[in-house]
Write a protein that holds these residues in place. Sequence first.
Motif, PDB file in Angstrom:
ATOM      1  N   TYR A   1       8.121   4.344 -10.768  1.00 21.27           N
ATOM      2  CA  TYR A   1       7.486   5.300 -10.057  1.00 21.27           C
ATOM      3  C   TYR A   1       5.638   4.838 -10.627  1.00 21.27           C
ATOM      4  O   TYR A   1       4.819   4.571 -10.037  1.00 21.27           O
TER       5      TYR A   1
ATOM      6  N   HIS B   1       8.638  -0.147  -7.205  1.00 21.87           N
ATOM      7  CA  HIS B   1       7.731   0.370  -7.619  1.00 21.87           C
ATOM      8  C   HIS B   1       7.492   1.675  -6.275  1.00 21.87           C
ATOM      9  O   HIS B   1       7.736   0.678  -5.083  1.00 21.87           O
ATOM     10  N   PHE B   2       8.250   2.154  -5.889  1.00 17.45           N
ATOM     11  CA  PHE B   2       8.002   3.080  -4.970  1.00 17.45           C
ATOM     12  C   PHE B   2       6.534   3.052  -4.145  1.00 17.45           C
ATOM     13  O   PHE B   2       5.644   3.610  -5.329  1.00 17.45           O
ATOM     14  N   GLN B   3       6.834   3.527  -3.090  1.00 19.98           N
ATOM     15  CA  GLN B   3       5.313   3.487  -2.595  1.00 19.98           C
ATOM     16  C   GLN B   3       5.035   5.032  -1.755  1.00 19.98           C
ATOM     17  O   GLN B   3       3.695   5.241  -0.612  1.00 19.98           O
ATOM     18  N   TYR B   4       5.620   6.317  -2.236  1.00 20.81           N
ATOM     19  CA  TYR B   4       5.130   6.715  -2.663  1.00 20.81           C
ATOM     20  C   TYR B   4       5.033   8.110  -3.240  1.00 20.81           C
ATOM     21  O   TYR B   4       5.044   7.279  -4.507  1.00 20.81           O
ATOM     22  N   SER B   5       4.200   8.999  -2.794  1.00 18.90           N
ATOM     23  CA  SER B   5       3.666   9.681  -3.396  1.00 18.90           C
ATOM     24  C   SER B   5       5.064  10.612  -4.530  1.00 18.90           C
ATOM     25  O   SER B   5       5.988  10.553  -4.080  1.00 18.90           O
TER      26      SER B   5
ATOM     27  N   GLY C   1       1.012  -1.497  -0.035  1.00 19.85           N
ATOM     28  CA  GLY C   1       0.555  -0.319  -0.254  1.00 19.85           C
ATOM     29  C   GLY C   1       0.833   1.261  -0.170  1.00 19.85           C
ATOM     30  O   GLY C   1       1.967   1.617  -0.112  1.00 19.85           O
ATOM     31  N   LYS C   2       0.058   2.380  -0.435  1.00 18.46           N
ATOM     32  CA  LYS C   2       0.812   3.681  -0.269  1.00 18.46           C
ATOM     33  C   LYS C   2       1.336   4.090   1.237  1.00 18.46           C
ATOM     34  O   LYS C   2       0.117   3.866   1.669  1.00 18.46           O
ATOM     35  N   ARG C   3       2.208   4.403   0.640  1.00 19.19           N
ATOM     36  CA  ARG C   3       3.071   5.371   2.797  1.00 19.19           C
ATOM     37  C   ARG C   3       3.637   6.936   2.802  1.00 19.19           C
ATOM     38  O   ARG C   3       3.179   6.848   1.103  1.00 19.19           O
ATOM     39  N   GLU C   4       3.145   7.068   3.917  1.00 19.20           N
ATOM     40  CA  GLU C   4       3.901   8.857   4.150  1.00 19.20           C
ATOM     41  C   GLU C   4       5.534   9.007   4.438  1.00 19.20           C
ATOM     42  O   GLU C   4       4.875   7.299   5.727  1.00 19.20           O
TER      43      GLU C   4
ATOM     44  N   ASP D   1       7.147  13.102  -2.475  1.00 14.66           N
ATOM     45  CA  ASP D   1       7.699  12.245  -1.001  1.00 14.66           C
ATOM     46  C   ASP D   1       9.016  11.667  -1.651  1.00 14.66           C
ATOM     47  O   ASP D   1       9.890  11.290  -1.152  1.00 14.66           O
TER      48      ASP D   1
ATOM     49  N   ASP E   1       2.942   3.148 -12.449  1.00 16.66           N
ATOM     50  CA  ASP E   1       2.505   1.283 -12.981  1.00 16.66           C
ATOM     51  C   ASP E   1       2.654   1.627 -14.528  1.00 16.66           C
ATOM     52  O   ASP E   1       3.215   0.698 -15.054  1.00 16.66           O
TER      53      ASP E   1
END
Length: 433
Positions: free
Chosen positions: A354, A368-372, A179-182, A375, A356
């Motif tokens: 970044y 893939h990065f999990q960050y925006s 999932g996405k992270r901060e 970020d 997909d």
Amino acid sequence: MDLSALDTKGLQLLHAIAQENVEDFSAQMEQETDVESGKFKQLAEYLLNSSIWEGTVLAEIEKRQKEKLNFSVEDLFVHAGQYDKFVSVEFYRNSDAFAKYGESVNGMIVYGRKQRKDLTGSILVENYERNDGIILFNSKVKDQELNWQLKTEGFLASEVCSISTFTEDPNEVVYRKPGKREIPNTITIPFDFEGFELPVMENQQTSWKFKKNTKVLSHELTRYFTNELIMGKDIPEAIKLEFLYDDTGSQFKEDVLIQFYGYGYEKQLLDQNQKNLLNKLLKSRADRREGLLKGDLSISNKRFEQFKLDFPDAYRQTRAAFLKFTDETLSENETQHPVYWDEERFVHIYGRHYVDHFINMSTYKGTHFQYSFKDIRRLLCLVLKSLEDEIEAALSSGRNYNKYGDQGYYFDGNYYTLKIDADGRLMTFFPMS
């Protein structure tokens, strides 16, 4: 006194007191000039008794350490390592770790990628196997040499007498969490840009580098002298030839014109012809970078056009990123060997790790990065800051800096590959899973 009635923590405290008494009585004896005096003899008796007591307590500690492995590598992972907790580690007072690092160290346990994976699997069994082994540690001590020894040499799990963690830290495993992270511990501070003059601020930062005699990169000098033009200052022709003109020696570079007219656009100073020129330059920049992306990932023009139709929002986001990016220094001002990225490496990292959609159109299958988007740069700068001493050591000796495989950099549940050329050019940065 029956030492068997005391737990190990109590024995450690008792030994510390006995050792302090030995040191105190020794210091007092050194102050006495008359070795035949009653006071000197009394101090000598106290010192002898304290030394015997210190040895007795230490022997009991050694006995218990040999009889039972208080903490195994697996135990430390269960209680702290798997949760990435900040931990205080107290050493047995008879251990080499105590002699080398002191009574205790504070920080986080360091695991290689394979070790973390193996330990994660081994502790799934209720009665897991307990083993002694080397524990590497990232401490917050000010002594950099000591911190480096903890990271590279560490200490044995069998040398650990006790550990403590902050009760407020959650027992949450973030390793490979989907999932996405901060980015943790982020504080957003609002900033009022009204009246903010970017050319002035940028040139102040570059001027600080001049004064500190730190290295200023070519793209920074180009921006600096373009800002001087924006502020109406005269630029010597030799400077223009070196930093502002393209290969023709008479025309300004694309980046110079975009920076110059971009400022004019923000301040509503451009006429229509100048606006048209700026749009043409920006289109040329974005088209070139789209070409780099397609080449890097071997995406055909036909497939890329289909991507624009199927994912218009993602395409607009990509186009905007390609329009805005400028060659950038990523290291802090103080470094003598700054790390930077240019458009080719930016497109490479962005395209492969970044969005997909690009991966799905390509034969290349990446992580893939999990960050925006915003970020990812912050994450990169945090990693560079953490590794700045290692990077500086490599670049200052003319070597590339590489961190990958089992020695990848761990942050917030993932391991990252980082590769930097000897001249400071960032070659790649991406999550390993």
